[in-house]
Motif scaffolding. Structure first.
Motif, PDB file in Angstrom:
ATOM      1  N   ALA A  12       0.863  -1.179   0.000  1.00 37.56           N
ATOM      2  CA  ALA A  12       0.000   0.000   0.000  1.00 37.56           C
ATOM      3  C   ALA A  12       0.902   1.232   0.000  1.00 37.56           C
ATOM      4  O   ALA A  12       1.619   1.492   0.971  1.00 37.56           O
ATOM      5  N   ARG A  25      -3.829  -1.564  -8.038  1.00 36.20           N
ATOM      6  CA  ARG A  25      -2.510  -1.256  -7.474  1.00 36.20           C
ATOM      7  C   ARG A  25      -1.577  -2.467  -7.540  1.00 36.20           C
ATOM      8  O   ARG A  25      -0.384  -2.326  -7.803  1.00 36.20           O
ATOM      9  N   ALA A  52      -6.124  -1.729   5.792  1.00 31.77           N
ATOM     10  CA  ALA A  52      -5.504  -1.368   4.518  1.00 31.77           C
ATOM     11  C   ALA A  52      -5.267  -2.625   3.679  1.00 31.77           C
ATOM     12  O   ALA A  52      -4.899  -3.685   4.202  1.00 31.77           O
ATOM     13  N   VAL A  56      -4.229  -3.874  -0.711  1.00 30.76           N
ATOM     14  CA  VAL A  56      -3.825  -3.456  -2.044  1.00 30.76           C
ATOM     15  C   VAL A  56      -4.832  -4.008  -3.047  1.00 30.76           C
ATOM     16  O   VAL A  56      -4.941  -5.222  -3.223  1.00 30.76           O
ATOM     17  N   ARG A  60      -8.970   1.636  -0.664  1.00 27.02           N
ATOM     18  CA  ARG A  60      -7.706   1.432   0.050  1.00 27.02           C
ATOM     19  C   ARG A  60      -7.880   0.587   1.296  1.00 27.02           C
ATOM     20  O   ARG A  60      -6.907   0.110   1.877  1.00 27.02           O
ATOM     21  N   GLU A  61      -9.113   0.418   1.756  1.00 28.33           N
ATOM     22  CA  GLU A  61      -9.366  -0.379   2.948  1.00 28.33           C
ATOM     23  C   GLU A  61     -10.479  -1.394   2.657  1.00 28.33           C
ATOM     24  O   GLU A  61     -11.333  -1.170   1.819  1.00 28.33           O
TER      25      GLU A  61
END
Length: 207
Positions: free
Chosen positions: A8, A67, A61, A63, A54-55
């Motif tokens: 992340a 990403r 958190a 990825v 993102r979470e």
């Protein structure tokens, strides 16, 4: 693919003028403004259409697929993500239907402000939405433009497929990595960056 494990990337806090932005209807559905992530002083900017999650639902958190594929492609290409800053056409993550054209046009002011402040050396637009928004051409397509460099507002710019498209169609990975290699090689040419060893021969210079 490589054994590189995606991480992340650190998120950059949005400036106050963006945090309170009311320029489009996304202001009524966002949880927050997401300005960008990675190295805020990176010489390379990667432009995506909009932020992903993102979470997870528990707030931890993680990825996301975009990403993960981006970082794995960069690792295979020998592109050091420490040289990269990732940002978006839209600074808010859409959660329901919205007027896409209006939102993208109005959010362009934030992107131009970012570029003026950060003064990157290179830009790579990932996916047709990012390409069309940055090139200001609704007909622009990655498959026609990839493989070359373009001067967009004085910024050397190239294009490639969106990481989610690559994830869904693995046949695109070879071309995705080629495009990222082109960016890595150009970054070395202009100085101050290094190519991360990937065990593969580096490509010839891009156009």
């Amino acid at each position: 693919m490589t054994d590189n494990q995606p991480i992340a990337l650190p998120e950059e806090a949005a400036p106050l003028h963006a945090v309170s932005c009311q320029l489009c209807e996304l202001a009524n559905q966002r949880s927050r403004v997401i300005w960008g992530e990675g190295n805020p002083e990176g010489r390379i900017i990667m432009l995506l259409d909009n932020p992903g999650a993102r979470e997870d639902r528990e707030g931890r958190a993680f990825v996301c697929g975009t990403r993960a594929t981006l970082q794995l492609g960069a690792a295979e290409a020998g592109l050091d993500m420490n040289d990269v800053y990732v940002t978006y056409v839209l600074k808010c993550r859409p959660v329901r239907k919205y007027d896409k054209e209006t939102a993208r046009n109005r959010c362009r002011a934030h992107l131009l402000s970012q570029l003026e402040q950060k003064r990157p050396k290179l830009m790579i637009c990932l996916g047709n939405v990012a390409v069309q928004a940055f090139f200001q051409d609704p007909e622009a397509e990655v498959k026609q433009l990839r493989g070359s460099w373009y001067d967009i507002a004085g910024l050397p710019t190239t294009v490639s497929y969106h990481p989610l498209a690559v994830r869904r169609r693995p046949v695109l990975m070879r071309m995705f990595v080629e495009d990222l290699k082109r960016v890595a090689a150009r970054s070395v040419e202009i100085g101050g960056a290094s190519i991360v060893p990937s065990g593969e021969e580096q490509p010839e210079k891009g156009n």
